[in-house]
Design an enzyme around this catalytic site. Structure first.
Site, mmCIF file in Angstrom:
data_model
loop_
_atom_site.group_PDB
_atom_site.id
_atom_site.type_symbol
_atom_site.label_atom_id
_atom_site.label_comp_id
_atom_site.label_asym_id
_atom_site.label_seq_id
_atom_site.Cartn_x
_atom_site.Cartn_y
_atom_site.Cartn_z
ATOM 1 N N LYS A 112 0.782 -1.267 0.051
ATOM 2 C CA LYS A 112 0.037 0.036 -0.112
ATOM 3 C C LYS A 112 0.890 1.323 -0.070
ATOM 4 O O LYS A 112 1.910 1.219 0.563
ATOM 5 C CB LYS A 112 -0.921 -0.095 1.040
ATOM 6 C CG LYS A 112 -2.136 -1.106 1.100
ATOM 7 C CD LYS A 112 -3.016 -0.987 2.117
ATOM 8 C CE LYS A 112 -3.860 0.344 2.200
ATOM 9 N NZ LYS A 112 -5.088 0.175 1.384
ATOM 10 N N THR A 114 0.315 4.114 1.498
ATOM 11 C CA THR A 114 0.519 4.599 2.833
ATOM 12 C C THR A 114 2.039 4.226 3.497
ATOM 13 O O THR A 114 2.884 5.161 3.808
ATOM 14 C CB THR A 114 -0.527 4.263 3.690
ATOM 15 O OG1 THR A 114 -1.783 4.624 3.256
ATOM 16 C CG2 THR A 114 -0.462 4.753 5.185
ATOM 17 N N TYR A 115 2.337 2.976 3.292
ATOM 18 C CA TYR A 115 3.372 2.411 3.726
ATOM 19 C C TYR A 115 4.689 2.720 2.974
ATOM 20 O O TYR A 115 5.804 3.352 3.457
ATOM 21 C CB TYR A 115 3.449 0.979 4.071
ATOM 22 C CG TYR A 115 2.759 0.635 5.237
ATOM 23 C CD1 TYR A 115 3.321 0.836 6.474
ATOM 24 C CD2 TYR A 115 1.493 -0.046 5.389
ATOM 25 C CE1 TYR A 115 2.660 0.564 7.744
ATOM 26 C CE2 TYR A 115 0.912 -0.577 6.509
ATOM 27 C CZ TYR A 115 1.523 -0.020 7.723
ATOM 28 O OH TYR A 115 0.780 -0.312 9.144
ATOM 29 N N THR A 136 2.772 -14.963 4.249
ATOM 30 C CA THR A 136 3.758 -14.617 5.065
ATOM 31 C C THR A 136 4.028 -13.283 4.289
ATOM 32 O O THR A 136 4.304 -13.084 3.030
ATOM 33 C CB THR A 136 4.820 -15.361 4.826
ATOM 34 O OG1 THR A 136 4.547 -16.659 5.926
ATOM 35 C CG2 THR A 136 6.203 -14.872 5.575
ATOM 36 N N LEU A 137 4.148 -12.258 5.041
ATOM 37 C CA LEU A 137 4.551 -10.859 4.528
ATOM 38 C C LEU A 137 5.893 -10.593 5.253
ATOM 39 O O LEU A 137 6.367 -10.791 6.133
ATOM 40 C CB LEU A 137 3.433 -9.842 5.317
ATOM 41 C CG LEU A 137 1.924 -10.092 4.957
ATOM 42 C CD1 LEU A 137 1.281 -9.297 5.792
ATOM 43 C CD2 LEU A 137 1.788 -9.783 3.599
ATOM 44 N N GLU A 138 6.610 -9.730 3.983
ATOM 45 C CA GLU A 138 7.857 -9.258 4.496
ATOM 46 C C GLU A 138 7.877 -7.622 4.326
ATOM 47 O O GLU A 138 7.462 -7.184 3.620
ATOM 48 C CB GLU A 138 8.898 -9.562 3.616
ATOM 49 C CG GLU A 138 10.323 -9.369 4.217
ATOM 50 C CD GLU A 138 10.962 -8.024 3.373
ATOM 51 O OE1 GLU A 138 11.724 -7.602 3.809
ATOM 52 O OE2 GLU A 138 10.473 -7.916 2.251
ATOM 53 N N GLN A 157 -2.339 -4.792 -1.229
ATOM 54 C CA GLN A 157 -3.480 -5.162 -2.129
ATOM 55 C C GLN A 157 -3.052 -6.240 -2.948
ATOM 56 O O GLN A 157 -2.113 -6.339 -3.793
ATOM 57 C CB GLN A 157 -3.836 -3.896 -2.891
ATOM 58 C CG GLN A 157 -4.980 -4.182 -3.616
ATOM 59 C CD GLN A 157 -5.604 -3.138 -4.613
ATOM 60 O OE1 GLN A 157 -4.502 -2.711 -5.367
ATOM 61 N NE2 GLN A 157 -6.772 -2.527 -4.388
ATOM 62 N N GLN A 181 0.025 -23.296 4.935
ATOM 63 C CA GLN A 181 0.770 -22.562 6.002
ATOM 64 C C GLN A 181 0.025 -21.815 6.957
ATOM 65 O O GLN A 181 -0.963 -21.166 6.508
ATOM 66 C CB GLN A 181 1.977 -21.912 5.399
ATOM 67 C CG GLN A 181 1.410 -20.643 4.582
ATOM 68 C CD GLN A 181 2.931 -19.844 4.118
ATOM 69 O OE1 GLN A 181 3.899 -20.379 4.122
ATOM 70 N NE2 GLN A 181 2.641 -18.534 3.595
#
EC number: 3.5.4.13
Length: 189
Positions: A112, A114-115, A136-138, A157, A181
């Site tokens: 996004k 915003t980040y 899993t997000l990095e 998104q 997972q």
């Protein structure tokens, strides 16, 4: 491949459990009335949330980062509503949502703005046909200052693309190593 609309995303989430839990509209305000980073269904995508489980990278062991032999001790586990990522470091997290991707669909996930506008980059690989699980997000903090990530708010998104032809071999057919997972999953070989 064509990008799928909000109507298709809602239909697939409601009738095929493609996304659980599912927000059929954009959510911009928390239940207690605070402004939040939006999540939920958008015109041509779905804004995913970060859960409150994090693994924050630290190099206290002065180890070498090796994707084939990753040392789990390189992370500090943290659970909370706000994760502080050290300068020039990264953290792993997982989505609140559990995904079940149809055989004819491939997704691309983008961070996004915003980040991104704060120097925080979100990286996620595509969700392949018939993959399922928590994502899993990095999060990379590219700044020389500590950076905040907010749990249970939007972070990226997901765009859904449907092929006009079913793939010969899906992620499930290959027995993909990240199939099903749960939680934050470290690299596997």
């Amino acid at each position: 491949m064509t990008i799928k609309s909000d109507k298709w995303i809602r239909r697939m989430a409601e009738s095929h459990k493609m996304i659980e839990p599912f927000a059929p509209d954009q959510v911009r305000v928390s239940e207690d009335g605070r402004k939040i980073v939006s999540y939920g269904t958008s015109s041509y995508g779905y804004d995913i949330r970060c859960a409150d489980e994090f693994k924050i990278f630290t190099n206290i062991n002065s180890t070498i980062v090796d994707p084939k032999n990753f040392d789990e001790k390189s992370f500090v586990d943290f659970k909370g509503d706000v994760c502080i990522i050290p300068p020039n470091s990264f953290a792993l997290a997982r989505t609140v949502e559990y995904f079940r991707i149809p055989r004819s669909v491939l997704t691309v996930c983008l961070g996004k703005s915003t980040y991104a506008r704060c120097g925080i980059i979100v990286n996620v690989t595509p969700f392949e046909p018939e993959w399922e699980g928590h994502v899993t997000l990095e999060f990379s903090n590219t700044t020389p200052l500590p950076a905040k990530i907010y749990a249970n708010e939007g972070v990226a998104q997901v765009l859904f693309f449907e092929s006009d032809e079913i793939c010969e071999t899906s992620y499930a057919d290959r027995g993909g190593k990240y199939q099903g997972q749960h939680g934050v999953t470290l690299p596997r070989t």
